[in-house]
Design an enzyme around this catalytic site. Sequence first.
Site, short mmCIF file in Angstrom:
data_model
loop_
_atom_site.label_atom_id
_atom_site.label_comp_id
_atom_site.label_asym_id
_atom_site.label_seq_id
_atom_site.Cartn_x
_atom_site.Cartn_y
_atom_site.Cartn_z
N GLY A 72 0.93 -0.83 -0.35
CA GLY A 72 -0.34 0.08 -0.23
C GLY A 72 0.84 1.52 -0.12
O GLY A 72 0.45 2.34 0.35
N LEU A 125 -0.89 4.20 -1.85
CA LEU A 125 -2.72 4.61 -1.22
C LEU A 125 -1.84 5.09 -0.29
O LEU A 125 -2.29 6.72 0.24
CB LEU A 125 -3.20 3.37 -0.77
CG LEU A 125 -4.54 3.79 0.05
CD1 LEU A 125 -5.48 4.15 -0.41
CD2 LEU A 125 -4.87 2.55 0.56
N LYS A 176 7.69 9.38 -8.18
CA LYS A 176 7.87 7.21 -8.50
C LYS A 176 8.55 7.08 -9.28
O LYS A 176 8.92 7.17 -10.27
CB LYS A 176 6.60 6.66 -8.81
CG LYS A 176 6.40 5.42 -8.61
CD LYS A 176 6.96 4.24 -7.77
CE LYS A 176 6.67 2.98 -8.27
NZ LYS A 176 6.26 2.62 -6.34
#
Length: 221
Positions: free
Chosen positions: A13, A16, A33
Amino acid sequence: MTFFVTGTDTDCGKTLISSALLTAAKGETLGFKPIASGCATTESGLRNSDALALMAASTIKLPYEDINPFAFEPAIAPHIAAAEKGVELLPNRITAQLKMAEYVGADFCVIEGAGGWRLPLGQGHFLSEVVQSMQLPVILVIGMKLGCLNHALLTAEAIKADGLNIIGWVANQVDPEMANQAENLDFLKQNITAPFIGYVPYLAEPSAANAAEYLDLSVLG
């Protein structure tokens, strides 16, 4: 302030929680990222769903290639995907790409890792070396499921052994059927010596906004 978000393993996760952190933060926010595999081919080039989620949660808008400079199509370990394309994932190349974060005026910036803490880059290098070179504070995301206690403690030990500070951690419920969830969470609270940012329960409709409701960013200082 810039934070590196790592996790206990793949699918714990990280995206998220990273998106939720950006949503909950005040001021100008930005998420990166740097490395992503499992990207989709589009008319605009390779696109990764994690990177797109971070972009959506960020108030500062940069070109996709700045957010995710190393994108690979196969959903395999990034260092293998990079080798197949003849790309060298060297720590200094990744760090050079991330230096842009110093010039965009972000009040709150997160750099989301890939996989777990010791993600291989190839040639004997690991993504953790990038975090070490930049001396970034680390936020640890623990995917709450069977086996997470061992993964969490070993990851925390590795981060500290690398001379870095875990500035906070988040428990993210990935398995809704996990037995003794409360007891496992209590164990983690007693054994991880870092501020507890929050527990995100299993969400039927996961979103950055929903997850942000469970996070307390004040513990980050």
